[in-house]
Write an enzyme that holds these catalytic residues in place. Structure first.
Site, PDB file in Angstrom:
ATOM      1  N   GLN A   1       3.137  10.016   0.969  1.00 25.65           N
ATOM      2  CA  GLN A   1       4.502   9.216   0.734  1.00 25.65           C
ATOM      3  C   GLN A   1       5.128   9.666  -0.454  1.00 25.65           C
ATOM      4  OE1 GLN A   1       2.794   5.218   1.830  1.00 25.65           O
ATOM      5  NE2 GLN A   1       5.110   5.333   2.602  1.00 25.65           N
TER       6      GLN A   1
ATOM      7  N   HIS B   1      -2.814   1.239   8.689  1.00 30.60           N
ATOM      8  CA  HIS B   1      -1.484   1.755   8.371  1.00 30.60           C
ATOM      9  C   HIS B   1      -1.419   2.990   7.417  1.00 30.60           C
ATOM     10  CE1 HIS B   1       3.016   1.116   7.709  1.00 30.60           C
ATOM     11  NE2 HIS B   1       2.686   2.005   6.731  1.00 30.60           N
ATOM     12  N   GLU B   2      -2.203   2.546   6.335  1.00 31.75           N
ATOM     13  CA  GLU B   2      -2.175   3.627   5.073  1.00 31.75           C
ATOM     14  C   GLU B   2      -3.008   4.829   5.527  1.00 31.75           C
ATOM     15  OE1 GLU B   2      -0.157   3.307   2.700  1.00 31.75           O
ATOM     16  OE2 GLU B   2       0.330   1.118   3.379  1.00 31.75           O
TER      17      GLU B   2
ATOM     18  N   GLY C   1       0.805  -1.229   0.023  1.00 30.67           N
ATOM     19  CA  GLY C   1      -0.115  -0.120   0.006  1.00 30.67           C
ATOM     20  C   GLY C   1       0.924   1.245  -0.125  1.00 30.67           C
TER      21      GLY C   1
ATOM     22  N   CYS D   1       7.284   0.012   6.223  1.00 33.55           N
ATOM     23  CA  CYS D   1       6.682   1.122   5.410  1.00 33.55           C
ATOM     24  C   CYS D   1       7.957   1.557   4.584  1.00 33.55           C
ATOM     25  CB  CYS D   1       6.512   2.063   6.468  1.00 33.55           C
ATOM     26  SG  CYS D   1       5.863   3.726   5.818  1.00 33.55           S
ATOM     27  N   LEU D   2       7.405   1.839   3.189  1.00 38.65           N
ATOM     28  CA  LEU D   2       8.175   2.452   2.174  1.00 38.65           C
ATOM     29  C   LEU D   2       8.934   3.569   2.566  1.00 38.65           C
ATOM     30  CD1 LEU D   2       6.139   1.791  -0.860  1.00 38.65           C
ATOM     31  CD2 LEU D   2       7.712   0.344  -0.057  1.00 38.65           C
TER      32      LEU D   2
ATOM     33  N   HIS E   1      -1.166   7.558   7.539  1.00 42.79           N
ATOM     34  CA  HIS E   1      -0.230   8.485   6.658  1.00 42.79           C
ATOM     35  C   HIS E   1      -1.113   9.844   6.510  1.00 42.79           C
ATOM     36  CE1 HIS E   1       3.352   6.165   5.813  1.00 42.79           C
ATOM     37  NE2 HIS E   1       2.702   5.222   5.528  1.00 42.79           N
TER      38      HIS E   1
HETATM   39 NI    NI Z   1       3.453   3.350   5.352  1.00 46.81          NI
END
Ligand code: NI
Length: 175
Positions: A52, A145-146, A47, A103-104, A149
């Site tokens: 991000q 999680h997403e 995701g 997480c990216l 953000h």
């Molecule tokens: Ni993340």
């Protein structure tokens, strides 16, 4: 379509509350969604949220197809590819469960994060069609999680036991 640079923890856009999308089915929104998918697939994520890629809008995409190795080997359940705009999450269970997250925007690291085990989420796709789902487990975790953000929250701030937080390669060492 373009692969965008993923900003990392410390970048101010990751600490902001992102603004709602007010117009649907616009070229700009569709282009943002395409960039999110392309960036997510290139990065190997499950995701990604608009902040991000330094866009402070309430847009996330996530999903894990049947052909993905992680779903195929049963490591995680598959999740239909989903575009979720202006999401709202409602917990459906008091229970929280801990599991690994990465997480990216926090590359090379992971930690154990508590999440609600069952949630209802609502929102819209990029065309403005309403989405409403009740989900549990891994799917519920990914959405929480997403959506964090979009409120400027990264998973490390939710970790209860900081001894679980670290670099992948170091955590893989047998104690
Ligand atoms: Ni993340």
């Amino acid at each position: 379509m373009a692969v965008r640079t993923v900003v990392r923890m410390g970048h101010p856009v990751l600490r902001r509350v992102a603004g709602p999308v007010t117009r649907f089915d616009t070229p700009g929104l569709h282009a943002l969604v395409e960039d999110l998918w392309e960036t997510m697939h290139t990065s190997g994520g499950i995701g990604i949220a608009a902040p991000q890629i330094a866009v402070a809008k309430r847009v996330v995409v996530f999903g894990l197809g049947e052909r993905d190795d992680r779903a195929r080997c049963g490591e995680v359940a598959r999740i239909d590819p989903t575009v979720l705009v202006n999401p709202v999450i409602e917990p459906l269970a008091e229970t929280m469960a801990e599991s690994w997250e990465a997480c990216l925007s926090v590359p090379g690291m992971r930690g154990m994060v508590p999440r609600h085990t069952r949630i209802r989420y609502t929102g819209f796709d990029a065309f403005g069609n309403r989405i409403e789902r009740e989900v549990e487990g891994f799917h519920a975790r990914v959405v929480q999680h997403e959506c964090d953000h979009l409120d400027g929250v990264l998973y490390p701030s939710r970790i209860r036991d900081m001894s679980t937080f670290g670099f992948d390669e170091e955590l893989a060492i047998e104690a």
